[in-house]
Design a protein around this motif. Structure first.
Motif, PDB file in Angstrom:
ATOM      1  N   TRP A 114      -6.951  -6.158   3.827  1.00 18.11           N
ATOM      2  CA  TRP A 114      -7.090  -4.877   3.137  1.00 18.11           C
ATOM      3  C   TRP A 114      -7.963  -3.920   3.949  1.00 18.11           C
ATOM      4  N   ARG A 149       0.834  -1.207   0.000  1.00 12.64           N
ATOM      5  CA  ARG A 149       0.000   0.000   0.000  1.00 12.64           C
ATOM      6  C   ARG A 149       0.868   1.257   0.000  1.00 12.64           C
ATOM      7  N   ASN A 195      -6.353  -1.586   6.682  1.00 15.98           N
ATOM      8  CA  ASN A 195      -5.655  -0.354   6.281  1.00 15.98           C
ATOM      9  C   ASN A 195      -4.312  -0.165   6.976  1.00 15.98           C
TER      10      ASN A 195
END
Length: 270
Positions: A204, A174, A207
């Protein structure tokens, strides 16, 4: 030595540019009014900027100045650091190709090592990586992806601590795709894994974000058992986001295991 200031930087880069051949000139480089015209700003304001009293330019104006002064990526970054004390926003460009020099670096390492893109696509590797993790050349290109590998249903066979591996890989992914800028490739990979992996959807949603750092990695290989590595990621200069991951054996048993796997690979390939 005093650090470079924004006015010094602007003047130095302006004076390095070659003007159009229009006759004899007394001063080197472009004139201030020529840079101002290129950047679409007033001559007065640009003059003040070179004198250290023009205020703080916006990102948009800095980008126009970067183009007007014909800055490469390194100097564009320096312009933003001097003006805003931070790097410029990333502009997505496809990762550069692996150079022969970079491949030689990989080939000279006895520890498993590979090069990845911001979307975790593996684009180069060495023989130790083949010995420990399998031959990437033998699988379709789309399957040479770290996220696809760690979230594959069969990953548990070789990842004794798979949850930690998946969690840390996804958190670093990410960060990497945010730094590289939005791309259709990254979006498509996320959509694919969201549709195919319940574990990916769960992680996911958390975060979690962190950079690669130095991480402990454990792999299981037939004939040698569990291997423990310290995984380090190194950015590759002038490569638009490529990173080299090196898996250094963390203990003597793991180092012996890597050497055994390398000997077996060399014997099987002649």
């Amino acid at each position: 030595m005093a650090t470079t200031t924004l006015p010094e930087f602007l003047r130095a880069r302006r004076e390095r540019l070659q003007p159009e051949p229009t006759g004899r000139r007394r001063t080197p480089g472009l004139r201030r009014e020529e840079v101002a015209a290129r950047a679409g700003v007033s001559v007065t304001w640009y003059t003040w900027l070179e004198q250290g009293r023009g205020g703080v330019p916006s990102d948009e104006v800095l980008e126009r100045l970067a183009r007007a002064l014909e800055l490469d990526e390194t100097n564009r970054e320096m312009l933003f650091l001097l003006a805003h004390a931070r790097p410029p926003p990333r502009r997505y460009t496809p990762p550069a190709e692996v150079t022969p020099a970079l491949q030689r670096v990989l080939d000279n390492l006895r520890a498993p090592a590979f090069v990845k893109t911001p979307t975790f696509q593996i684009v180069a590797w060495n023989r130790a990586a083949v010995a420990v993790m399998g031959d990437y050349a033998a699988v379709p290109e789309r399957d040479r992806n770290m996220l696809r590998r760690v979230f594959h249903p069969e990953a548990a066979a070789f990842l004794p601590h798979g949850d930690d591996m998946r969690r840390t890989c996804l958190a670093a992914f990410r960060v990497d795709i945010a730094r590289a800028g939005a791309s259709e490739e990254a979006a498509a990979l996320v959509d694919e894994l969201m549709a195919t992996s319940e574990e990916f959807r769960r992680l996911w949603a958390e975060n979690e974000l962190h950079t690669h750092g130095v991480r402990s990695r454990r792999l299981v290989r037939p004939g040698v058992g569990e291997l423990v590595f310290e995984a380090s990621m190194f950015s590759v200069d002038d490569s638009d986001g490529l990173g080299m991951v090196v898996l250094s054996p963390a203990d003597d048993a793991s180092a012996r295991g890597v050497e055994q796997l390398l000997r077996e690979l060399e014997h099987s390939t002649g």
